[in-house]
Design an enzyme around this catalytic site. Structure first.
Site, PDB file in Angstrom:
ATOM      1  N   THR A 132      -6.008   1.320  -2.049  1.00  0.00           N
ATOM      2  CA  THR A 132      -6.049   2.761  -1.795  1.00  0.00           C
ATOM      3  C   THR A 132      -5.952   3.082  -0.306  1.00  0.00           C
ATOM      4  O   THR A 132      -6.336   2.267   0.532  1.00  0.00           O
ATOM      5  CB  THR A 132      -7.380   3.323  -2.346  1.00  0.00           C
ATOM      6  OG1 THR A 132      -7.520   4.671  -1.932  1.00  0.00           O
ATOM      7  CG2 THR A 132      -8.587   2.553  -1.825  1.00  0.00           C
ATOM      8  N   ASP A 133      -5.515   4.308  -0.017  1.00  0.00           N
ATOM      9  CA  ASP A 133      -5.477   4.745   1.393  1.00  0.00           C
ATOM     10  C   ASP A 133      -6.880   4.991   1.953  1.00  0.00           C
ATOM     11  O   ASP A 133      -7.061   5.096   3.168  1.00  0.00           O
ATOM     12  CB  ASP A 133      -4.616   6.010   1.553  1.00  0.00           C
ATOM     13  CG  ASP A 133      -5.104   7.210   0.742  1.00  0.00           C
ATOM     14  OD1 ASP A 133      -6.095   7.088  -0.010  1.00  0.00           O
ATOM     15  OD2 ASP A 133      -4.472   8.286   0.860  1.00  0.00           O
ATOM     16  N   GLU A 134      -7.883   5.078   1.062  1.00  0.00           N
ATOM     17  CA  GLU A 134      -9.237   5.409   1.535  1.00  0.00           C
ATOM     18  C   GLU A 134      -9.829   4.311   2.421  1.00  0.00           C
ATOM     19  O   GLU A 134     -10.795   4.560   3.141  1.00  0.00           O
ATOM     20  CB  GLU A 134     -10.170   5.690   0.347  1.00  0.00           C
ATOM     21  CG  GLU A 134      -9.689   6.838  -0.491  1.00  0.00           C
ATOM     22  CD  GLU A 134     -10.771   7.472  -1.364  1.00  0.00           C
ATOM     23  OE1 GLU A 134     -11.964   7.184  -1.169  1.00  0.00           O
ATOM     24  OE2 GLU A 134     -10.398   8.270  -2.234  1.00  0.00           O
ATOM     25  N   TYR A 158     -17.186   3.352  -2.457  1.00  0.00           N
ATOM     26  CA  TYR A 158     -15.932   3.002  -3.137  1.00  0.00           C
ATOM     27  C   TYR A 158     -14.936   2.391  -2.155  1.00  0.00           C
ATOM     28  O   TYR A 158     -14.409   1.295  -2.378  1.00  0.00           O
ATOM     29  CB  TYR A 158     -15.323   4.243  -3.806  1.00  0.00           C
ATOM     30  CG  TYR A 158     -13.852   4.076  -4.180  1.00  0.00           C
ATOM     31  CD1 TYR A 158     -13.468   3.186  -5.173  1.00  0.00           C
ATOM     32  CD2 TYR A 158     -12.855   4.786  -3.507  1.00  0.00           C
ATOM     33  CE1 TYR A 158     -12.123   3.013  -5.503  1.00  0.00           C
ATOM     34  CE2 TYR A 158     -11.508   4.625  -3.846  1.00  0.00           C
ATOM     35  CZ  TYR A 158     -11.151   3.735  -4.836  1.00  0.00           C
ATOM     36  OH  TYR A 158      -9.829   3.551  -5.157  1.00  0.00           O
ATOM     37  N   LYS A 162     -13.262  -1.394  -1.900  1.00  0.00           N
ATOM     38  CA  LYS A 162     -11.817  -1.662  -1.946  1.00  0.00           C
ATOM     39  C   LYS A 162     -11.377  -2.379  -0.667  1.00  0.00           C
ATOM     40  O   LYS A 162     -10.547  -3.280  -0.707  1.00  0.00           O
ATOM     41  CB  LYS A 162     -11.024  -0.365  -2.134  1.00  0.00           C
ATOM     42  CG  LYS A 162     -11.165   0.296  -3.496  1.00  0.00           C
ATOM     43  CD  LYS A 162     -10.602  -0.542  -4.655  1.00  0.00           C
ATOM     44  CE  LYS A 162      -9.097  -0.653  -4.639  1.00  0.00           C
ATOM     45  NZ  LYS A 162      -8.594  -1.312  -5.894  1.00  0.00           N
TER      46      LYS A 162
HETATM   47  P1  NAD Z   1      -9.195   4.180 -13.538  1.00  0.00           P
HETATM   48  O1  NAD Z   1     -10.642   4.304 -13.216  1.00  0.00           O
HETATM   49  O2  NAD Z   1      -8.506   5.260 -14.262  1.00  0.00           O
HETATM   50  O3  NAD Z   1      -8.948   2.844 -14.371  1.00  0.00           O
HETATM   51  C1  NAD Z   1      -9.572   1.633 -14.062  1.00  0.00           C
HETATM   52  C2  NAD Z   1      -9.384   0.674 -15.225  1.00  0.00           C
HETATM   53  O4  NAD Z   1     -10.018  -0.561 -14.879  1.00  0.00           O
HETATM   54  C3  NAD Z   1     -10.017   1.162 -16.525  1.00  0.00           C
HETATM   55  O5  NAD Z   1      -9.125   0.990 -17.605  1.00  0.00           O
HETATM   56  C4  NAD Z   1     -11.249   0.294 -16.691  1.00  0.00           C
HETATM   57  O6  NAD Z   1     -11.604   0.052 -18.037  1.00  0.00           O
HETATM   58  C5  NAD Z   1     -10.791  -0.994 -15.993  1.00  0.00           C
HETATM   59  N1  NAD Z   1     -11.934  -1.767 -15.494  1.00  0.00           N
HETATM   60  C6  NAD Z   1     -12.993  -1.311 -14.772  1.00  0.00           C
HETATM   61  N2  NAD Z   1     -13.853  -2.301 -14.532  1.00  0.00           N
HETATM   62  C7  NAD Z   1     -13.332  -3.423 -15.096  1.00  0.00           C
HETATM   63  C8  NAD Z   1     -13.755  -4.771 -15.175  1.00  0.00           C
HETATM   64  N3  NAD Z   1     -14.921  -5.175 -14.632  1.00  0.00           N
HETATM   65  N4  NAD Z   1     -12.965  -5.669 -15.808  1.00  0.00           N
HETATM   66  C9  NAD Z   1     -11.786  -5.269 -16.357  1.00  0.00           C
HETATM   67  N5  NAD Z   1     -11.346  -3.996 -16.343  1.00  0.00           N
HETATM   68  C10 NAD Z   1     -12.108  -3.094 -15.714  1.00  0.00           C
HETATM   69  O7  NAD Z   1      -8.505   3.871 -12.139  1.00  0.00           O
HETATM   70  P2  NAD Z   1      -7.090   4.378 -11.582  1.00  0.00           P
HETATM   71  O8  NAD Z   1      -7.265   5.713 -10.969  1.00  0.00           O
HETATM   72  O9  NAD Z   1      -6.052   4.148 -12.607  1.00  0.00           O
HETATM   73  O10 NAD Z   1      -6.895   3.328 -10.379  1.00  0.00           O
HETATM   74  C11 NAD Z   1      -6.327   2.055 -10.630  1.00  0.00           C
HETATM   75  C12 NAD Z   1      -6.292   1.263  -9.329  1.00  0.00           C
HETATM   76  O11 NAD Z   1      -5.528   1.974  -8.363  1.00  0.00           O
HETATM   77  C13 NAD Z   1      -7.668   1.062  -8.706  1.00  0.00           C
HETATM   78  O12 NAD Z   1      -7.696  -0.231  -8.153  1.00  0.00           O
HETATM   79  C14 NAD Z   1      -7.760   2.116  -7.630  1.00  0.00           C
HETATM   80  O13 NAD Z   1      -8.591   1.694  -6.570  1.00  0.00           O
HETATM   81  C15 NAD Z   1      -6.311   2.200  -7.189  1.00  0.00           C
HETATM   82  N6  NAD Z   1      -5.874   3.515  -6.650  1.00  0.00           N
HETATM   83  C16 NAD Z   1      -6.136   4.673  -7.347  1.00  0.00           C
HETATM   84  C17 NAD Z   1      -5.653   5.891  -6.850  1.00  0.00           C
HETATM   85  C18 NAD Z   1      -5.882   7.188  -7.587  1.00  0.00           C
HETATM   86  O14 NAD Z   1      -5.526   8.252  -7.061  1.00  0.00           O
HETATM   87  N7  NAD Z   1      -6.424   7.200  -8.780  1.00  0.00           N
HETATM   88  C19 NAD Z   1      -4.926   5.912  -5.657  1.00  0.00           C
HETATM   89  C20 NAD Z   1      -4.703   4.710  -4.972  1.00  0.00           C
HETATM   90  C21 NAD Z   1      -5.163   3.509  -5.491  1.00  0.00           C
HETATM   91  O1  DAU Z   2      -6.802   8.515  -1.957  1.00  0.00           O
HETATM   92  C1  DAU Z   2      -6.773   7.690  -3.068  1.00  0.00           C
HETATM   93  C2  DAU Z   2      -8.023   7.881  -3.897  1.00  0.00           C
HETATM   94  O2  DAU Z   2      -7.910   9.152  -4.534  1.00  0.00           O
HETATM   95  C3  DAU Z   2      -8.248   6.793  -4.926  1.00  0.00           C
HETATM   96  O3  DAU Z   2      -8.439   5.565  -4.276  1.00  0.00           O
HETATM   97  C4  DAU Z   2      -9.450   7.114  -5.814  1.00  0.00           C
HETATM   98  O4  DAU Z   2      -9.582   6.130  -6.821  1.00  0.00           O
HETATM   99  C5  DAU Z   2      -9.226   8.467  -6.452  1.00  0.00           C
HETATM  100  O5  DAU Z   2     -10.344   8.824  -7.231  1.00  0.00           O
HETATM  101  C6  DAU Z   2      -8.973   9.530  -5.378  1.00  0.00           C
HETATM  102  O6  DAU Z   2     -10.174   9.774  -4.593  1.00  0.00           O
HETATM  103  P1  DAU Z   2     -10.622  11.251  -4.155  1.00  0.00           P
HETATM  104  O7  DAU Z   2     -12.065  11.224  -3.894  1.00  0.00           O
HETATM  105  O8  DAU Z   2      -9.712  11.789  -3.110  1.00  0.00           O
HETATM  106  O9  DAU Z   2     -10.276  12.035  -5.544  1.00  0.00           O
HETATM  107  P2  DAU Z   2     -11.075  13.145  -6.364  1.00  0.00           P
HETATM  108  O10 DAU Z   2     -10.142  13.652  -7.411  1.00  0.00           O
HETATM  109  O11 DAU Z   2     -12.423  12.688  -6.765  1.00  0.00           O
HETATM  110  O12 DAU Z   2     -11.264  14.301  -5.277  1.00  0.00           O
HETATM  111  C7  DAU Z   2     -10.150  14.890  -4.632  1.00  0.00           C
HETATM  112  C8  DAU Z   2     -10.689  15.898  -3.632  1.00  0.00           C
HETATM  113  O13 DAU Z   2     -11.259  16.994  -4.362  1.00  0.00           O
HETATM  114  C9  DAU Z   2     -11.811  15.365  -2.762  1.00  0.00           C
HETATM  115  O14 DAU Z   2     -11.688  15.922  -1.459  1.00  0.00           O
HETATM  116  C10 DAU Z   2     -13.079  15.854  -3.426  1.00  0.00           C
HETATM  117  C11 DAU Z   2     -12.641  17.156  -4.054  1.00  0.00           C
HETATM  118  N1  DAU Z   2     -13.320  17.536  -5.313  1.00  0.00           N
HETATM  119  C12 DAU Z   2     -13.357  16.624  -6.318  1.00  0.00           C
HETATM  120  C13 DAU Z   2     -13.963  16.930  -7.518  1.00  0.00           C
HETATM  121  C14 DAU Z   2     -14.027  15.906  -8.638  1.00  0.00           C
HETATM  122  C15 DAU Z   2     -13.837  18.812  -5.482  1.00  0.00           C
HETATM  123  O15 DAU Z   2     -13.774  19.663  -4.570  1.00  0.00           O
HETATM  124  N2  DAU Z   2     -14.422  19.123  -6.678  1.00  0.00           N
HETATM  125  C16 DAU Z   2     -14.523  18.223  -7.701  1.00  0.00           C
HETATM  126  O16 DAU Z   2     -15.107  18.567  -8.764  1.00  0.00           O
END
Ligand code: NAD
Ligand code: DAU
Length: 352
Positions: A132-134, A158, A162
């Site tokens: 992730t970019d975080e 988190y 990562k």
């Molecule tokens: P998600 O939470 O939707 O899915 C995670 C999956 O991993 C789930 O299916 C869960 O059951 C599985 N999992 C969790 N713990 C596990 C374990 N111990 N063993 C096996 N499986 C397990 O996550 P996502 O949003 O699809 O993100 C997927 C990946 O991409 C993550 O590594 C996250 O850090 C990265 N990522 C997410 C975002 C985003 O915006 N969502 C952006 C950049 C990177």
């Molecule tokens: O940047 C990549 C990341 O983006 C991933 O690595 C993470 O897995 C993914 O969850 C996401 O993280 P964020 O914290 O940016 O996403 P989230 O949707 O939780 O929140 C987006 C923005 O909105 C953040 O600034 C917090 C805000 N927010 C979020 C929720 C859930 C609100 O204002 N209200 C809310 O109820």
């Protein structure tokens, strides 16, 4: 190619599994997922019977299970997405992020390294870690972007977990010459997004006339990418990325949270036939997230220039598609919000 995709029942993982299963019928795709609250096999209903697809229920924190699975499957590659992914949950329960994101990743690295080292070596193998970019922290100067050279500065449990996993992946590349590649992506959105995250939560709450909780002043900025474009980027990095390299992935698409919420309110008013301005009345400013990162913005020039990837969708089109998907898939949302999806699939795979 026998390819293991971890976390394939989650949001992004399910789009990656679908892309690989349909685009590469000659590959055998194994989807390993623990089916935590974030895993939902309904995300993959359309391809669950494909001949080149197998689901394996398993936990990456279980080293012995991984070792046995690698021995049995003779895998050629890994795309590792399994993780705890929600920042708010990491604030209340950091240890489960350490376990899955750090310990789980090191278990997977060990299983791949040991299995490949004892069966002919690393030639032709690939371990791809999706991150992730975080990990880069929070930007405060509006002209700055995260590049692949930006020093790590994670700010939440988190992102710290990562970042630690990224360091371990690079350390295994350096120390044991494991053929690794990494990518760091910005915020994804799209179909199957779990409704604890901003965009699907807002869509659901607008639809059900619940308050729309905006953290702080809603001024935080995120860089949004349609999930299918992330899956396409993962395909490009897996097949064309250089060993040992990192690729930043993003949409050059920055939005303040409050502006996104207003956009969604407008789209939903139109689609639900409500008078303009109705849904925006649900906006409620709530206590800010602890340690809330101000701005993320990815410089994606490396993957664009070197691997020829670029986003295919503009944000307006992507948001429309996303809202349409949620409105057309009410049953998916009902099963998620009621918890029915968990008992169904957990029961089905309980004894495997
Ligand atoms: P998600 O939470 O939707 O899915 C995670 C999956 O991993 C789930 O299916 C869960 O059951 C599985 N999992 C969790 N713990 C596990 C374990 N111990 N063993 C096996 N499986 C397990 O996550 P996502 O949003 O699809 O993100 C997927 C990946 O991409 C993550 O590594 C996250 O850090 C990265 N990522 C997410 C975002 C985003 O915006 N969502 C952006 C950049 C990177
Ligand atoms: O940047 C990549 C990341 O983006 C991933 O690595 C993470 O897995 C993914 O969850 C996401 O993280 P964020 O914290 O940016 O996403 P989230 O949707 O939780 O929140 C987006 C923005 O909105 C953040 O600034 C917090 C805000 N927010 C979020 C929720 C859930 C609100 O204002 N209200 C809310 O109820």
């Amino acid at each position: 190619m026998k390819l293991l995709i971890t976390g394939g029942a989650g949001f992004i993982g399910s789009h990656v599994v679908r892309l690989f299963v349909t685009k590469y019928p000659e590959y055998q795709i194994y989807n390993l997922d623990a089916l935590t609250y974030a895993g939902n096999l309904a995300n993959l209903k359309d391809i669950e019977n494909a001949p080149n697809y197998t689901f394996i229920k398993g936990d990456i924190t279980d080293a012995k299970f991984l070792e046995d699975m690698f021995a049995e499957l003779s895998l050629d590659g890994v795309i590792h997405l399994a993780a705890e992914s929600h920042v708010d949950r990491s604030i209340t329960d950091p240890m489960s992020f350490v376990m899955t994101n750090v310990v789980g990743t090191v278990n997977l690295l060990n299983a791949a390294k040991n299995s490949w080292a004892s069966t002919g070596g690393f030639e032709g193998k690939r371990f791809y870690h999706v991150s992730t970019d975080e990990v880069y922290g929070s930007l405060h100067n509006p002209e700055d972007f995260f590049t692949e050279e930006t020093p790590y500065d994670p700010q939440s449990p988190y992102s710290a977990s990562k970042a630690a996993s990224d360091h371990f992946v690079r350390a295994y590349g350096n120390t044991y010459k494991l053929p690794v590649v990494l990518s760091n992506c910005s915020n994804n959105y799209g179909p199957n997004h779990f409704p604890e995250k901003l965009i699907p939560l807002m869509i659901h709450n607008i639809q059900t006339n619940k308050p729309l909780p905006v953290y702080g002043k809603g001024e935080n900025v995120r860089d949004w990418l349609f999930v299918v474009d992330h899956a396409r980027a993962i395909d490009a990095v897996f097949h064309k990325g250089k060993e040992g390299e990192t690729y930043n992935i993003g949409g050059f698409n920055e939005w303040k949270n409050i502006d996104i919420v207003h956009l969604l309110c407008g789209i939903m008013d139109r689609k639900l036939g409500r008078p303009e301005g109705t849904s925006a009345q649900l906006i409620t400013y709530v206590t800010d997230r602890a340690g809330h990162d101000l701005r993320y913005a990815i410089d994606a020039h490396k993957i664009m220039n070197e691997l020829g990837w670029e986003p295919s969708l503009q944000f307006a089109e992507g948001l429309e598609k996303t809202v349409d998907w949620f409105l057309a898939n009410q049953e998916w949302m009902d099963n998620v919000t009621s918890g029915a999806y968990q008992s169904y699939y957990q029961g089905m795979y309980a004894n495997r």
